[in-house]
Design an enzyme around this catalytic site. Structure first.
Site, PDB file in Angstrom:
ATOM      1  CG  PHE A 112      -0.389   0.450   2.508  1.00  0.00           C
ATOM      2  CD1 PHE A 112      -0.618   1.733   2.979  1.00  0.00           C
ATOM      3  CD2 PHE A 112       0.365  -0.412   3.288  1.00  0.00           C
ATOM      4  CE1 PHE A 112      -0.101   2.156   4.200  1.00  0.00           C
ATOM      5  CE2 PHE A 112       0.885  -0.007   4.505  1.00  0.00           C
ATOM      6  CZ  PHE A 112       0.654   1.283   4.964  1.00  0.00           C
ATOM      7  CE  LYS A 113       3.648   1.456   4.782  1.00  0.00           C
ATOM      8  NZ  LYS A 113       4.783   1.155   5.589  1.00  0.00           N
ATOM      9  CG  ASP A 114       3.916   0.561  -4.484  1.00  0.00           C
ATOM     10  OD1 ASP A 114       5.068   0.996  -4.349  1.00  0.00           O
ATOM     11  OD2 ASP A 114       3.660  -0.639  -4.676  1.00  0.00           O
ATOM     12  CG  LEU A 117       6.219   6.190  -0.427  1.00  0.00           C
ATOM     13  CD1 LEU A 117       6.758   4.965   0.291  1.00  0.00           C
ATOM     14  CD2 LEU A 117       7.165   7.368  -0.241  1.00  0.00           C
ATOM     15  CB  THR A 147       8.103   2.889   4.219  1.00  0.00           C
ATOM     16  OG1 THR A 147       6.797   3.095   4.722  1.00  0.00           O
ATOM     17  CG2 THR A 147       8.702   4.248   3.907  1.00  0.00           C
TER      18      THR A 147
END
Length: 498
Positions: A112-114, A117, A147
């Site tokens: 989910f960090k994509d 980010l 992350t």
């Protein structure tokens, strides 16, 4: 449109614009930037439900990033949410076993960090131009697994930036580690530390607060910024996918306009569930925000007792991205329930730093009624993966399983029958060994990449490009250091004599 300014949760430094807050990452006093007010959704829920992911992102982010022109913001969004994602929907909703799983793992690093980010590098470079920054920006970040890779992928070879990622050498999954240490890009640097995530995060925060180091960097043409979830440029894009999820449920006729939904989020650092809370404050009809923890249940205990206490054993679990005892983003919520009183917030954070704990007042606790906490043991997490798979054929990862178990328990004990959205934060391919072993113990005999192929077969899904790439990728980053050496390691990478 009136300009929305940002302030530190600890009170120093006055008001700054959105672009200045993004560039700084952390406020000078160690506080986190928060918007002075939470803006309202700009259109009706029905209108929002007709928008693509990119248009939803523009509608929501425009309310927060008021010093960006429409053209600048559109450009950031277009560059972020493109073919790097393996589905046009960007964040599809999958119905399985009575819940709606919001799949946040279709980006280039399958976590989910994509979602945030992919856009942060563009927001940052745009912010630097807006503020006439001549220095090269050094992204300094600590990661508990996801992350790091998402930030590396986002910033790799972005002009005017360098990125340095610290991770706990023995505290991430084999695939998470391989994703990071094989990262290409002349401006990337990955370091394993002897310690856990909280050690890495504390080391990074200390560097951000080091005035001498800042002056030294400046004299060499560098300045720090952060890609961690403490950066408001990470949090704002996360608000988007909750608005989008609601719109998709409405569009599909699963809910009626204005009908409340519940949201369950697996979280360690608290940013992902805070984004859902911000969406609720904007006017999104969310009933309960259910905070799901693994065995490192510091957040669960906080919601139960009003005391935040990190003085406990740090456990390594099968959901390593949540193996965190210092939930940095919780400070933004604490500041809000303290009536935006920076003095109160700073005193609590001082107590956390000096004694490892703090306790909120009864008046503050009364404002947490939107939230409820739950946690899953290792055994319950594994059982949930097996249950969902056997009931539906749908395979979830360990972090999503923590949330899925907590959501199931919440429904059982509360009798609350609102539609449930579960934030599915990583692809099962990222944690294949834990996932496949949960489905059947016999899989534990196989090696990691053989398991990948079996997972593809039993789930009927294609192996993600992110996994195919690392099967044979060479290891490019081999640096390991003690936590006390983090600062000198950074200086060496930047060519500054220690």
């Amino acid at each position: 449109m009136a300009e929305l300014l940002y302030e530190s949760t600890r009170g120093a430094g006055g008001k700054v614009t959105a672009s200045q807050a993004i560039l700084k990452g952390l406020a000078e006093d160690g506080g986190l930037f928060v918007p002075e007010t939470i803006p309202a959704l700009p259109m009706s829920l029905r209108e929002l439900s007709q928008l693509s992911y990119q248009d939803t992102a523009f509608a929501v982010m425009k309310q927060f990033l008021t010093d960006f022109t429409d053209e600048e913001l559109r450009s950031c969004i277009t560059n972020a949410y493109d073919e790097k994602f393996d589905t046009k929907e960007i964040a599809p909703l999958k119905e399985a076993d009575g819940s709606y799983y919001l799949e946040l793992f279709h980006g280039s690093t399958i976590a989910f960090k994509d979602m945030a980010l992919s856009i942060l590098p563009y927001l940052m470079v745009t912010s630097a131009k807006k503020n006439q920054i001549k220095n090269e920006i050094v992204i300094l970040t600590a990661t508990s697994g996801d992350t790091g890779k998402a930030a590396l992928a986002g910033f790799a070879d972005v002009p005017g930036t360098k990125i340095i990622v610290f991770y706990p050498k023995d505290g991430v999954s084999p695939i998470q580690k391989k994703q990071m240490v094989t990262q290409k890009g002349a401006n990337t640097f990955v370091v394993g530390i002897h310690g856990n995530f909280d050690d890495a995060q504390s080391g990074v925060k200390a560097m951000f607060g080091d005035k001498e180091l800042a002056a030294e960097l400046d004299s060499h043409g560098y300045q720090f910024s952060s890609a961690n979830s403490i950066n408001i440029g990470r949090l704002v894009p996360q608000v988007v996918y909750y608005v989008y999820a609601y719109g998709q449920l409405l569009k599909k006729g699963v809910i009626t306009e204005g009908e409340e939904i519940n949201v369950t989020v697996p979280t360690g650092n608290f940013g992902n569930i805070l984004a859902a809370y911000y969406a609720k404050l904007m006017g999104l009809p969310i009933g309960k925000l259910i905070c799901a923890s693994n065995e490192n249940k510091v957040l669960f205990d906080f919601f139960q007792t009003g005391a935040y206490d990190r003085n406990r054993e740090f456990l390594l679990t099968s959901s390593p991205s949540m193996d965190i005892l210092i939930s940095s983003n919780l400070e933004r919520l604490v500041y809000r329930i303290a009536g935006s009183d920076a003095g109160k917030d700073a005193a609590l954070m001082k107590s956390l730093s000096e004694t490892g704990r703090y306790e909120i007042t009864d008046e503050m606790r009364a404002q947490l009624s939107d939230f409820c906490g739950g946690f899953a043991s290792e055994e319950e997490t594994a059982k949930e993966i097996k249950t969902v798979y056997e009931n539906t054929g749908y395979v979830i990862d360990t972090h999503t399983a923590v949330a899925s178990f907590v959501a199931r328990s919440y429904r059982k004990t509360s009798g609350d029958r609102k539609k449930m959205v579960i934030a599915s934060t990583a692809s099962p391919y990222k944690f294949t060994r834990s996932v496949m072993k949960a489905i059947d113990a016999k899989y534990d005999e196989m090696e990691d990449f053989a398991l990948v192929d079996v997972l593809s077969e039993i789930s009927g899904t294609a192996v993600p490009a992110a996994i195919e790439e690392i099967r044979t990728a060479p290891v490019l980053h081999k640096t390991v250091c003690e936590t006390a050496e983090m600062k000198n390691t950074v200086k060496a990478f930047l060519g500054i004599e220690a």
